[in-house]
Each structure stands twice: as C-alpha cells, then as structure tokens.
Design a protein around this motif. Structure first.
Motif, PDB file in Angstrom:
ATOM      1  N   PRO A   1       7.875 -12.323  15.963  1.00  0.00           N
ATOM      2  CA  PRO A   1       8.268 -11.291  16.917  1.00  0.00           C
ATOM      3  C   PRO A   1       8.048  -9.870  16.392  1.00  0.00           C
ATOM      4  O   PRO A   1       8.007  -8.923  17.160  1.00  0.00           O
ATOM      5  N   PHE A   2       7.909  -9.719  15.082  1.00  0.00           N
ATOM      6  CA  PHE A   2       7.660  -8.412  14.484  1.00  0.00           C
ATOM      7  C   PHE A   2       6.481  -8.505  13.520  1.00  0.00           C
ATOM      8  O   PHE A   2       6.238  -9.546  12.914  1.00  0.00           O
ATOM      9  N   VAL A   3       5.762  -7.393  13.407  1.00  0.00           N
ATOM     10  CA  VAL A   3       4.631  -7.266  12.499  1.00  0.00           C
ATOM     11  C   VAL A   3       4.883  -6.039  11.638  1.00  0.00           C
ATOM     12  O   VAL A   3       5.274  -4.992  12.151  1.00  0.00           O
ATOM     13  N   ARG A   4       4.677  -6.164  10.328  1.00  0.00           N
ATOM     14  CA  ARG A   4       4.847  -5.008   9.438  1.00  0.00           C
ATOM     15  C   ARG A   4       3.519  -4.262   9.332  1.00  0.00           C
ATOM     16  O   ARG A   4       2.506  -4.846   9.005  1.00  0.00           O
ATOM     17  N   GLU A   5       3.565  -2.951   9.620  1.00  0.00           N
ATOM     18  CA  GLU A   5       2.364  -2.120   9.590  1.00  0.00           C
ATOM     19  C   GLU A   5       2.643  -0.847   8.806  1.00  0.00           C
ATOM     20  O   GLU A   5       3.781  -0.378   8.744  1.00  0.00           O
ATOM     21  N   CYS A   6       1.606  -0.271   8.245  1.00  0.00           N
ATOM     22  CA  CYS A   6       1.709   1.007   7.548  1.00  0.00           C
ATOM     23  C   CYS A   6       1.286   2.100   8.535  1.00  0.00           C
ATOM     24  O   CYS A   6       0.160   2.072   9.051  1.00  0.00           O
ATOM     25  N   ARG A   7       2.208   3.023   8.843  1.00  0.00           N
ATOM     26  CA  ARG A   7       1.978   4.047   9.867  1.00  0.00           C
ATOM     27  C   ARG A   7       2.351   5.431   9.334  1.00  0.00           C
ATOM     28  O   ARG A   7       3.201   5.554   8.460  1.00  0.00           O
ATOM     29  N   PRO A   8       1.758   6.485   9.913  1.00  0.00           N
ATOM     30  CA  PRO A   8       2.143   7.842   9.519  1.00  0.00           C
ATOM     31  C   PRO A   8       3.533   8.202  10.035  1.00  0.00           C
ATOM     32  O   PRO A   8       3.838   7.970  11.203  1.00  0.00           O
TER      33      PRO A   8
ATOM     34  N   TRP B   1       5.837   1.762   5.725  1.00  0.00           N
ATOM     35  CA  TRP B   1       5.919   0.478   6.415  1.00  0.00           C
ATOM     36  C   TRP B   1       6.904   0.606   7.565  1.00  0.00           C
ATOM     37  O   TRP B   1       7.940   1.246   7.438  1.00  0.00           O
ATOM     38  N   VAL B   2       6.561  -0.010   8.685  1.00  0.00           N
ATOM     39  CA  VAL B   2       7.444  -0.044   9.850  1.00  0.00           C
ATOM     40  C   VAL B   2       7.237  -1.399  10.527  1.00  0.00           C
ATOM     41  O   VAL B   2       6.132  -1.952  10.500  1.00  0.00           O
ATOM     42  N   TYR B   3       8.305  -1.939  11.095  1.00  0.00           N
ATOM     43  CA  TYR B   3       8.213  -3.218  11.806  1.00  0.00           C
ATOM     44  C   TYR B   3       7.981  -2.947  13.283  1.00  0.00           C
ATOM     45  O   TYR B   3       8.827  -2.362  13.957  1.00  0.00           O
ATOM     46  N   ARG B   4       6.813  -3.360  13.765  1.00  0.00           N
ATOM     47  CA  ARG B   4       6.431  -3.193  15.171  1.00  0.00           C
ATOM     48  C   ARG B   4       6.830  -4.442  15.947  1.00  0.00           C
ATOM     49  O   ARG B   4       6.577  -5.566  15.525  1.00  0.00           O
ATOM     50  N   TYR B   5       7.448  -4.225  17.108  1.00  0.00           N
ATOM     51  CA  TYR B   5       7.784  -5.360  17.967  1.00  0.00           C
ATOM     52  C   TYR B   5       6.493  -5.924  18.550  1.00  0.00           C
ATOM     53  O   TYR B   5       5.699  -5.204  19.150  1.00  0.00           O
ATOM     54  N   ALA B   6       6.292  -7.209  18.365  1.00  0.00           N
ATOM     55  CA  ALA B   6       5.076  -7.879  18.834  1.00  0.00           C
ATOM     56  C   ALA B   6       5.418  -9.043  19.755  1.00  0.00           C
ATOM     57  O   ALA B   6       4.582  -9.915  19.990  1.00  0.00           O
ATOM     58  N   GLY B   7       6.639  -9.058  20.274  1.00  0.00           N
ATOM     59  CA  GLY B   7       7.075 -10.145  21.141  1.00  0.00           C
ATOM     60  C   GLY B   7       6.529  -9.999  22.545  1.00  0.00           C
ATOM     61  O   GLY B   7       5.637  -9.179  22.800  1.00  0.00           O
ATOM     62  N   PRO B   8       7.069 -10.771  23.458  1.00  0.00           N
ATOM     63  CA  PRO B   8       6.566 -10.778  24.836  1.00  0.00           C
ATOM     64  C   PRO B   8       6.630  -9.407  25.500  1.00  0.00           C
ATOM     65  O   PRO B   8       7.616  -8.689  25.366  1.00  0.00           O
TER      66      PRO B   8
ATOM     67  N   ARG C   1       0.832  -1.197   0.000  1.00  0.00           N
ATOM     68  CA  ARG C   1       0.000   0.000   0.000  1.00  0.00           C
ATOM     69  C   ARG C   1       0.864   1.243   0.000  1.00  0.00           C
ATOM     70  O   ARG C   1       0.356   2.336  -0.156  1.00  0.00           O
ATOM     71  N   SER C   2       2.136   1.082   0.224  1.00  0.00           N
ATOM     72  CA  SER C   2       3.048   2.217   0.282  1.00  0.00           C
ATOM     73  C   SER C   2       4.415   1.786  -0.240  1.00  0.00           C
ATOM     74  O   SER C   2       4.864   0.684   0.051  1.00  0.00           O
ATOM     75  N   PRO C   3       5.078   2.681  -0.985  1.00  0.00           N
ATOM     76  CA  PRO C   3       6.447   2.362  -1.415  1.00  0.00           C
ATOM     77  C   PRO C   3       7.493   2.775  -0.374  1.00  0.00           C
ATOM     78  O   PRO C   3       8.682   2.602  -0.595  1.00  0.00           O
ATOM     79  N   TYR C   4       7.048   3.324   0.765  1.00  0.00           N
ATOM     80  CA  TYR C   4       7.971   3.870   1.763  1.00  0.00           C
ATOM     81  C   TYR C   4       8.223   2.887   2.901  1.00  0.00           C
ATOM     82  O   TYR C   4       7.334   2.148   3.309  1.00  0.00           O
ATOM     83  N   LEU C   5       9.448   2.941   3.426  1.00  0.00           N
ATOM     84  CA  LEU C   5       9.824   2.128   4.572  1.00  0.00           C
ATOM     85  C   LEU C   5      10.518   3.034   5.583  1.00  0.00           C
ATOM     86  O   LEU C   5      11.413   3.805   5.226  1.00  0.00           O
ATOM     87  N   PHE C   6      10.107   2.940   6.835  1.00  0.00           N
ATOM     88  CA  PHE C   6      10.751   3.662   7.923  1.00  0.00           C
ATOM     89  C   PHE C   6      11.686   2.706   8.647  1.00  0.00           C
ATOM     90  O   PHE C   6      11.262   1.679   9.168  1.00  0.00           O
ATOM     91  N   ALA C   7      12.986   3.029   8.649  1.00  0.00           N
ATOM     92  CA  ALA C   7      14.004   2.219   9.331  1.00  0.00           C
ATOM     93  C   ALA C   7      14.439   2.950  10.587  1.00  0.00           C
ATOM     94  O   ALA C   7      14.808   4.125  10.532  1.00  0.00           O
ATOM     95  N   TYR C   8      14.387   2.272  11.727  1.00  0.00           N
ATOM     96  CA  TYR C   8      14.729   2.906  13.010  1.00  0.00           C
ATOM     97  C   TYR C   8      15.871   2.207  13.727  1.00  0.00           C
ATOM     98  O   TYR C   8      16.277   2.625  14.798  1.00  0.00           O
ATOM     99  N   GLY C   9      16.410   1.160  13.138  1.00  0.00           N
ATOM    100  CA  GLY C   9      17.446   0.382  13.815  1.00  0.00           C
ATOM    101  C   GLY C   9      18.566  -0.024  12.875  1.00  0.00           C
ATOM    102  O   GLY C   9      19.128   0.801  12.162  1.00  0.00           O
ATOM    103  N   THR C  10      18.869  -1.299  12.859  1.00  0.00           N
ATOM    104  CA  THR C  10      20.046  -1.800  12.153  1.00  0.00           C
ATOM    105  C   THR C  10      19.946  -1.712  10.637  1.00  0.00           C
ATOM    106  O   THR C  10      20.940  -1.963   9.948  1.00  0.00           O
ATOM    107  N   LEU C  11      18.791  -1.330  10.083  1.00  0.00           N
ATOM    108  CA  LEU C  11      18.678  -1.109   8.635  1.00  0.00           C
ATOM    109  C   LEU C  11      19.136   0.297   8.232  1.00  0.00           C
ATOM    110  O   LEU C  11      19.290   0.580   7.046  1.00  0.00           O
ATOM    111  N   MET C  12      19.373   1.179   9.203  1.00  0.00           N
ATOM    112  CA  MET C  12      19.776   2.549   8.866  1.00  0.00           C
ATOM    113  C   MET C  12      21.190   2.582   8.274  1.00  0.00           C
ATOM    114  O   MET C  12      21.983   1.664   8.482  1.00  0.00           O
ATOM    115  N   ARG C  13      21.466   3.667   7.560  1.00  0.00           N
ATOM    116  CA  ARG C  13      22.775   3.857   6.922  1.00  0.00           C
ATOM    117  C   ARG C  13      23.900   3.687   7.926  1.00  0.00           C
ATOM    118  O   ARG C  13      23.821   4.174   9.041  1.00  0.00           O
TER     119      ARG C  13
END
Length: 130
Positions: free
Chosen positions: A88-95, A107-114, A3-15
């Motif tokens: 452990p992670f779920v991909r969601e489309c977020r603002p 798209w962002v990967y939300r932590y869904a673990g314990p 639904r979106s061509p965009y990905l938000f990276a907040y961790g080890t995927l960053m440059r």
C-alpha cells in the motif's frame, strides 16, 4: 541501499503522535514540506504527489543515524515491501524544503493503494487531527 540519510514524516511518525517512537535515535531537523496532498486512510494519512504541483504537505524532517538499519524497520511499519507490487506504500526519495528554505532529498512513503480510497484532508495532518 540508502541514497539519503533524511526521512520526511507527514503523519503518525511525527513528534507527539502514536508511531513517533519508531524513529528511534533519528535527529529532528525541523518542519518541512513537499509537493503533494494527503488522504485520510482511517487513522493515518497517505501522501500522494500533486501532478498539478499546487499543493504542499507539511511534516517533519529527520536525519536517520543508521539508514541501513532504520529504513527496513520503517518499511515494515509502513507496509512497504520492495518485492511486492501490492504494497500500500512505496518509499521514494523526493525533494523536501525546510522552513528556512534549505532543500534536501528525503525518503517519503507514497500511498500506492487503490485510487479513490481515502478522503482528501489538505496538507497538514496535525491540523486535520484538531
């Protein structure tokens, strides 16, 4: 699928971080943020929404050149399986908001673990690494 061509990276995927190469030919669009907080999960962070809305997580916004090709590869890397509720992670489309104020849905990967796993580390993984 996408639904979106965009990905938000907040961790080890960053440059400059260890998994960045897996973004392949994705175009870096700039520093961006979304509502939430980060947990340290042992060598990588996990994003969780902030139900109170007070926290912001900083990362990088990318445009995927071929989301149909790229998202399944990134899903495997992030441990997300759409058909497995134990992922452990779920991909969601977020603002997401770019530094200049532009808003997109990414798209962002939300932590869904314990619950209770990991330690809160604020909203900037790079700052946490320093």
């Amino acid at each position: 699928m996408a639904r979106s061509p965009y990905l938000f990276a907040y961790g080890t995927l960053m440059r400059g971080l260890r998994l960045h190469r897996y973004l392949g030919d994705a175009a870096f669009l700039g520093r961006a943020s979304l509502v939430g907080r980060l947990l340290e999960l042992g060598g990588y962070p996990g994003w969780v929404p902030d139900v109170r809305g007070g926290g912001r997580v900083w990362g990088e916004l990318y445009r995927l050149n071929d989301p149909e090709r790229d998202l399944p590869r990134l899903d495997r890397l992030e441990g997300y399986c759409r058909d497995d509720p134990r992922s452990p992670f779920v991909r969601e489309c977020r603002p997401v908001r770019l530094e200049g104020g532009r808003r997109v849905r990414a798209w962002v990967y939300r932590y869904a673990g314990p619950r209770g796993a990991g330690c809160p580390i604020g909203g900037d993984y790079r700052a946490h690494l320093r």
